[in-house]
Write an enzyme that holds these catalytic residues in place. Structure first.
Site, PDB file in Angstrom:
ATOM      1  N   PRO A   2       0.701  -1.478  -0.064  1.00 22.52           N
ATOM      2  CA  PRO A   2       0.072  -0.138  -0.172  1.00 22.52           C
ATOM      3  C   PRO A   2       0.755   1.299  -0.069  1.00 22.52           C
ATOM      4  CG  PRO A   2       0.094  -0.810   2.210  1.00 22.52           C
ATOM      5  CD  PRO A   2       1.134  -1.578   1.390  1.00 22.52           C
ATOM      6  N   GLU A   3       0.523   2.025  -1.099  1.00 22.93           N
ATOM      7  CA  GLU A   3       0.764   3.505  -0.643  1.00 22.93           C
ATOM      8  C   GLU A   3      -0.739   4.057  -1.230  1.00 22.93           C
ATOM      9  OE1 GLU A   3       4.277   5.739  -1.772  1.00 22.93           O
ATOM     10  OE2 GLU A   3       5.623   3.962  -1.759  1.00 22.93           O
TER      11      GLU A   3
END
Length: 266
Positions: A2-3
């Site tokens: 995740p970003e």
DNA sequence: AGTTCCACCCGCACGC
DNA sequence: TGCGTGCGGGTGGAAC
């Protein structure tokens, strides 16, 4: 995986599949992942309906019928997906949310770094987060005010979630490349023009990645995005800079790899 | 006094 | 087998 762009992509998918569903069952395979919250995930979540799903920083936020919120942070290797309850078992699923229509929302996380919270209000967990970089109210002038007076290396500052919510290692490197700033430059040495360029670079990089459903990386935790094909520096050590052809360099900043072009970035 | 920096930690998979 | 690496981030303590 995740970003911000990857979480955004997951949230958009969840909005189509779980809004309106009641959670009827919760199974926790890895208790340390469920953070101590004022509300008990196992006893107080079943029966609640998912009314909204959105993203705040790198958190997935489920608004529930009682007003409480379910928060999931994917950390390095987490993923959330929805499937039939009789879908093949998955050894890396740490928390299972049974839905009333018979499907399951599964939180899969090989590295067990992810976290799940159930809280009466989101601010208990999200209160420390800085502004959303793509929020229309977060203007260039506000960014200047925020960065002025800050000191220290610019890259760790960009990744500081209380300074700006959602920027991680990839997008910090890519934005600094676009703004032609070296990751080790100190914030207090940046000219106003560089700060303005950085603000625009952060937005450009994030928007482009969201358009491409985020980035799929070699380790394969997250699939479906294609922003990795647009990387200018990240994970490209030794390969030519797309602007000038110089080999991309890799250095360590705070135990993390940082990639930059030694010619274009000053 | 408040920031900033820095090493270290958290499970696990993968490639060399 | 062993070691280095990793889309995150918290911590505690030292250094500014």
């Amino acid at each position: 995986m995740p970003e911000l762009p990857e979480v955004e992509t997951i949230v958009r998918s969840l909005q189509k599949t779980v809004i309106g569903q009641r959670i009827v069952r919760v199974v926790v395979e890895w208790p340390p992942m469920v953070q101590r919250s004022p509300l008990n995930v196992l006893t107080e979540l079943p029966g609640q309906r998912i009314q909204e799903v959105h993203r705040r920083g790198k958190y997935i936020v489920f608004s529930l019928s009682t007003g409480a919120v379910l928060l999931i942070h994917l950390k390095m290797s987490g993923r959330v997906y929805v499937c039939a309850a009789d879908a093949p078992p998955d050894p890396y699923v740490r928390v299972t949310f049974g839905l009333e229509d018979g499907r399951e929302m599964r939180f899969r996380d090989p590295r067990k770094f992810g976290r799940v919270y159930l809280a009466p209000d989101a601010s208990r967990v999200l209160g420390h987060l800085g502004p959303e970089p793509l929020d229309e109210h977060f203007t260039e002038e506000m960014f200047l005010v925020r960065i002025n007076g800050r000191r220290g290396m610019i890259k760790p500052l960009l990744m500081d979630q209380s300074f700006l919510a959602g920027v991680g290692n990839i997008y910090a490197d890519e934005a600094l490349f676009q703004a032609r700033i070296r990751p080790r430059r100190r914030a207090e040495t940046l000219s106003e023009e560089e700060k303005r360029a950085l603000y625009r670079a952060i937005q450009r990089v994030l928007i482009r990645s969201i358009e491409l459903n985020g980035a799929t990386l070699a380790d394969g935790m997250y699939q479906g995005g294609s922003f990795q094909n647009d990387f200018c520096v990240y994970s490209r050590e030794g390969q030519p800079c797309p602007t000038c052809g110089s080999p991309i360099e890799r250095i360590k900043i705070g135990q993390r790899s940082s990639y930059f072009c030694p010619t274009c970035q000053t």
